[in-house]
Design a protein around this motif. Structure first.
Motif, PDB file in Angstrom:
ATOM      1  N   ALA A  62     -87.903 -64.725  20.797  1.00 24.22           N
ATOM      2  CA  ALA A  62     -89.005 -65.643  21.121  1.00 24.22           C
ATOM      3  C   ALA A  62     -88.512 -66.800  21.991  1.00 24.22           C
ATOM      4  CB  ALA A  62     -89.653 -66.167  19.844  1.00 24.22           C
ATOM      5  N   LEU A  63     -87.404 -67.420  21.610  1.00 24.16           N
ATOM      6  CA  LEU A  63     -86.879 -68.541  22.395  1.00 24.16           C
ATOM      7  C   LEU A  63     -86.450 -68.096  23.789  1.00 24.16           C
ATOM      8  CD1 LEU A  63     -84.806 -70.714  19.919  1.00 24.16           C
ATOM      9  CD2 LEU A  63     -87.048 -71.158  20.877  1.00 24.16           C
ATOM     10  N   ASN A  64     -85.770 -66.969  23.862  1.00 27.29           N
ATOM     11  CA  ASN A  64     -85.330 -66.471  25.171  1.00 27.29           C
ATOM     12  C   ASN A  64     -86.514 -66.103  26.061  1.00 27.29           C
ATOM     13  OD1 ASN A  64     -82.640 -66.867  24.566  1.00 27.29           O
ATOM     14  ND2 ASN A  64     -82.304 -64.763  23.919  1.00 27.29           N
ATOM     15  N   LEU A  70     -89.969 -70.319  31.460  1.00 27.61           N
ATOM     16  CA  LEU A  70     -89.778 -71.626  32.089  1.00 27.61           C
ATOM     17  C   LEU A  70     -88.971 -71.502  33.375  1.00 27.61           C
ATOM     18  CD1 LEU A  70     -89.017 -73.911  29.014  1.00 27.61           C
ATOM     19  CD2 LEU A  70     -91.141 -73.753  30.317  1.00 27.61           C
ATOM     20  N   LYS A  71     -87.947 -70.667  33.360  1.00 33.83           N
ATOM     21  CA  LYS A  71     -87.131 -70.485  34.560  1.00 33.83           C
ATOM     22  C   LYS A  71     -87.947 -69.869  35.689  1.00 33.83           C
ATOM     23  CE  LYS A  71     -82.759 -69.941  32.157  1.00 33.83           C
ATOM     24  NZ  LYS A  71     -81.750 -68.985  31.701  1.00 33.83           N
ATOM     25  N   ARG A  72     -88.748 -68.879  35.353  1.00 38.74           N
ATOM     26  CA  ARG A  72     -89.577 -68.221  36.377  1.00 38.74           C
ATOM     27  C   ARG A  72     -90.610 -69.176  36.960  1.00 38.74           C
ATOM     28  NH1 ARG A  72     -89.833 -64.141  32.544  1.00 38.74           N
ATOM     29  NH2 ARG A  72     -91.977 -64.683  32.078  1.00 38.74           N
ATOM     30  N   LYS A  73     -91.192 -69.975  36.115  1.00 37.29           N
ATOM     31  CA  LYS A  73     -92.271 -70.871  36.541  1.00 37.29           C
ATOM     32  C   LYS A  73     -91.769 -72.238  36.967  1.00 37.29           C
ATOM     33  CE  LYS A  73     -95.673 -68.108  35.575  1.00 37.29           C
ATOM     34  NZ  LYS A  73     -96.609 -67.605  36.535  1.00 37.29           N
TER      35      LYS A  73
END
Length: 170
Positions: A62-64, A70-73
């Motif tokens: 879930a965290l990953n 977040l990294k993608r967006k």
């Protein structure tokens, strides 16, 4: 592994993971999707995961998933802590002075938390914001209670160091 074990795990862990994702800055809709996706992955990989490690595995998935989102967006997270409760509970276990408690506000606390490494931030939020026991945290992260206590000690110590650097008080 039986369907009953996964159902029981869902009943115990889904709300904890969902609440944690919200505290971590995730929107409600995203948190719901991430929890569902995590349990779908658990069903898909059920034979490859040790039953005792499944709670920690799902939490990590879930965290990953959220961190990858977040990294993608390139989204900036806004930690959602209640300024009054989190810091007071953290300070109660540490050696913070009354000056810090008087100056308490959620923005400085969020700033210090955001500067911690993920593992320390996770532990502090689980313990002081979500008020989980050492045993619950250990189960969620796949750690022993002793290890949770040790890591929480280190997390509090690092939080205090960051606080002193930023705000110049002990």
């Amino acid at each position: 592994m039986s369907k009953e074990i996964l159902t029981e795990l869902y009943e115990k862990q889904a709300k904890i993971i969902y609440r944690y994702l919200l505290k971590y800055g995730c929107r409600k809709e995203e948190a719901e999707e991430i929890v569902q996706e995590s349990f779908i992955k658990a069903i898909q990989h059920i034979d490859g995961v040790d039953e005792r490690k499944l709670p920690a595995w799902i939490f990590t998935v879930a965290l990953n998933t959220y961190r990858n989102y977040l990294k993608r967006k390139s989204v900036i997270t806004e930690l959602s802590i209640d300024g009054g409760g989190f810091f007071s509970r953290l300070a109660a276990e540490g050696d913070f002075t009354q000056d810090i408690l008087r100056d308490e506000s959620s923005t400085p606390v969020r700033d210090c938390l955001s500067r911690l490494k993920d593992g320390y931030r996770d532990l502090l939020i689980l313990k002081y914001e979500m008020d989980l026991s050492y045993k619950e945290i250990g189960r969620l992260l796949g750690l022993s209670e002793v290890t949770v206590k040790t890591y929480l000690y280190r997390a509090r110590k690092e939080f205090k160091r960051l606080w002193r650097e930023e705000y110049g008080r002990s």
